[in-house]
Write an enzyme that holds these catalytic residues in place. Structure first.
Site, short mmCIF file in Angstrom:
data_model
loop_
_atom_site.label_atom_id
_atom_site.label_comp_id
_atom_site.label_asym_id
_atom_site.label_seq_id
_atom_site.Cartn_x
_atom_site.Cartn_y
_atom_site.Cartn_z
N HIS A 67 69.56 62.05 41.75
CA HIS A 67 70.11 61.06 41.40
C HIS A 67 70.69 61.04 39.67
O HIS A 67 71.54 60.65 39.31
CB HIS A 67 68.97 59.85 41.32
N GLU A 68 69.67 61.69 38.91
CA GLU A 68 69.90 61.89 37.62
C GLU A 68 70.93 62.89 37.29
O GLU A 68 71.81 62.88 36.43
CB GLU A 68 68.61 62.10 36.75
N HIS A 71 74.34 61.12 37.60
CA HIS A 71 74.78 60.62 36.25
C HIS A 71 75.46 61.58 35.38
O HIS A 71 76.51 61.39 34.74
CB HIS A 71 73.49 59.75 35.84
#
Length: 266
Positions: A67-68, A71
């Site tokens: 998820h990170e 980003h």
């Protein structure tokens, strides 16, 4: 500077050493633990409840890293090279801004409440990224991974549960799917400081943007206050359960997974 002048003659990718893109040993260890505990759960080796615990927690941490990373890689492509220098592109969760809030708190909430609390914290240099759409895409990238994980895991449960393999394994996969579903919904809520709010922030007028920036550091507190409210919290979980039912995720299966993962109660 030539290649011969650089330390170790390491080649660059868009001005950044290629080592900044290599998966860290910490992430690879989490992937190995996820795979190993999955095999142990499937084969019913040792304490199955402990196997399920390791499978779910390591799987959740792997998804948090990805998820990170989503980003960070979108921010990098949009012009922010600082994410590479901070180690965000190595998928190392220890590089996040707040290890306690990023790792410990989300895992505790997963185990105690069965909620995929948004975790992780990569600092993005917004001044290095031009255009409102790019800012929105950086914020959207993380929740998009949770949505993809949700669909993949739900599909795996639909294809495998009731067929081959022990029910404990599929209960663990169903729980992971439910956690990804809650994380998807929570991350997309328009709360200041969370991904859903950050997606909208670039499009706000200056006065509203200043107000947003004032509340953004307290996004987690706002989220807890909202979920603590019986009406809002009830509506949220009703919506999550409804989406789960729509996707065909069996409530009895992920509830059993939540019971299994709390191995200390067995």
């Amino acid at each position: 500077m030539t290649a011969a002048d650089r330390p170790g003659n390491e080649p660059l990718l868009l001005g950044v050493p290629r080592a900044a893109f290599r998966p860290s040993p910490v992430f690879l260890a989490l992937v190995a633990l996820f795979a190993t505990s999955g095999v142990l759960t499937w084969n019913q080796v040792g304490n199955v409840r402990l196997d399920v615990f390791l499978f779910v927690v390591s799987g959740w941490l792997v998804s948090l890293c990805l998820h990170e990373y989503a980003h960070a890689i979108v921010a990098f492509r949009a012009g922010d090279r600082s994410v590479a220098h901070r180690g965000y592109l190595t998928l190392n969760p220890l590089k996040y801004s707040h290890p306690l809030l990023s790792i410990a708190l989300p895992v505790a909430v997963v185990l105690l409440g069965g909620i995929g609390l948004p975790g992780g914290a990569v600092w993005v240099d917004r001044h290095a990224i031009g255009g409102r759409l790019r800012h929105t895409l950086v914020s959207l990238a993380g929740p998009a991974t949770n949505v993809v994980f949700t669909l993949v895991l739900v599909s795996a449960v639909a294809l495998g549960a009731g067929g081959s393999g022990p029910v404990e394994f599929w209960a663990a996969v169903a729980l992971l799917a439910f956690l990804q579903l809650t994380a998807s919904v929570l991350n997309l809520l328009p709360v200041p400081g969370l991904d859903g709010g950050n997606m909208l922030q670039p499009w706000l007028s200056p006065p509203y943007r200043r107000m947003y920036d004032l509340f953004a550091p307290y996004g987690f507190v706002l989220l807890f206050l909202l979920l603590w409210n019986p009406q809002i919290g009830g509506a949220f979980f009703d919506a999550v359960f409804a989406v789960g039912d729509l996707l065909g995720l069996p409530p009895a299966l992920y509830s059993y997974g939540l019971d299994l993962v709390r191995f200390w109660q067995g």
